[in-house]
Design an enzyme around this catalytic site. Structure first.
Site, short mmCIF file in Angstrom:
data_model
loop_
_atom_site.label_atom_id
_atom_site.label_comp_id
_atom_site.label_asym_id
_atom_site.label_seq_id
_atom_site.Cartn_x
_atom_site.Cartn_y
_atom_site.Cartn_z
N TYR A 146 -5.77 4.05 1.17
CA TYR A 146 -4.46 3.41 1.17
C TYR A 146 -4.38 2.48 -0.05
O TYR A 146 -5.43 2.11 -0.62
CB TYR A 146 -4.28 2.62 2.49
CG TYR A 146 -2.87 2.19 2.73
CD1 TYR A 146 -1.89 3.11 3.07
CD2 TYR A 146 -2.50 0.85 2.58
CE1 TYR A 146 -0.59 2.71 3.26
CE2 TYR A 146 -1.20 0.45 2.78
CZ TYR A 146 -0.24 1.37 3.12
OH TYR A 146 1.06 0.99 3.31
N ASN A 148 -4.31 -0.55 -0.73
CA ASN A 148 -5.10 -1.79 -0.82
C ASN A 148 -6.60 -1.54 -0.84
O ASN A 148 -7.39 -2.48 -0.74
CB ASN A 148 -4.75 -2.73 0.33
CG ASN A 148 -5.14 -2.17 1.69
OD1 ASN A 148 -5.22 -0.95 1.89
ND2 ASN A 148 -5.37 -3.04 2.65
N LYS A 149 -7.02 -0.30 -1.02
CA LYS A 149 -8.45 0.03 -1.01
C LYS A 149 -9.00 0.11 -2.43
O LYS A 149 -8.27 0.07 -3.41
CB LYS A 149 -8.68 1.36 -0.29
CG LYS A 149 -8.11 1.43 1.12
CD LYS A 149 -8.69 0.36 2.03
CE LYS A 149 -8.33 0.59 3.47
NZ LYS A 149 -7.23 -0.17 3.98
N GLN A 150 -10.34 0.28 -2.56
CA GLN A 150 -10.99 0.32 -3.86
C GLN A 150 -10.53 1.53 -4.68
O GLN A 150 -10.42 1.46 -5.90
CB GLN A 150 -12.52 0.38 -3.71
CG GLN A 150 -13.12 -0.88 -3.21
CD GLN A 150 -13.08 -0.98 -1.67
OE1 GLN A 150 -12.56 -0.13 -0.98
NE2 GLN A 150 -13.63 -2.06 -1.16
#
Length: 177
Positions: A146, A148-150
């Site tokens: 998603y 907001n992930k790395q």
């Protein structure tokens, strides 16, 4: 997709990886594979994203929230141990904000009580526990993509596992839509 799965498995030190539509879907699949049913209890964190509890609620399971360590915000293994009952079917441990949970202690608890351990590593790509990448320690782990992930792809996820049968079941469930 198959090449991506191979590269991802190699990166996290797991023999098997299966791309899925989301981290939530991966968690749900692992709870289904673990056999969570109506009335079963699953221990998890009270401060994670709602998908961490929904993954077993979808199967009829009931969340049991164990306390977290105030320093790491990860599940406190002693609180997990205290929360186990005869109805406990599993533990969904979160690597909160990418900080690895106390995996060794949680693995020992899950093995001693014969309950499944699923690692919600959605925010932990690149993290290490005891010198090895998250995903390389044995329990099935789910990573998310998603925004907001790395690694952000808009959506998506990967389930990594050391068990060929679990990998085959995840791929089968994924292919069923």
């Amino acid at each position: 997709i198959e090449r991506f799965e191979e590269l991802f498995a190699e990166r996290v030190g797991a023999p098997y990886a299966a791309a899925v539509s989301s981290g939530t879907a991966g968690l749900h699949m692992l709870c289904h594979i673990a056999g969570v049913q109506d009335g079963d209890e699953v221990i998890t964190s009270p401060i994670a994203f709602v998908a961490t509890a929904n993954c077993f609620i979808f199967e009829g399971g009931r969340p049991v929230f164990a306390d977290v360590d105030p320093q790491t915000l990860n599940l406190d293994p002693a609180a997990v141990e205290a929360a186990i009952t005869e109805r406990t079917k599993g533990i969904v441990a979160v690597d909160m904000f990418g900080y690895p949970c106390e995996l060794e202690a949680l693995m020992e608890i899950s093995q001693r009580h014969g309950v499944a351990l699923i690692e919600d590593s959605a925010e932990a790509l690149g993290a290490q526990y005891k010198g090895r990448p998250i995903g390389s320690h044995g329990p099935p782990s789910v990573f998310g993509f998603y925004p907001n992930k790395q690694v952000a792809t808009g959506e998506g996820g990967v389930v990594v596992t050391h068990d060929e049968e679990t990998w085959k079941l995840v791929r089968s469930l994924r292919n069923q839509g």
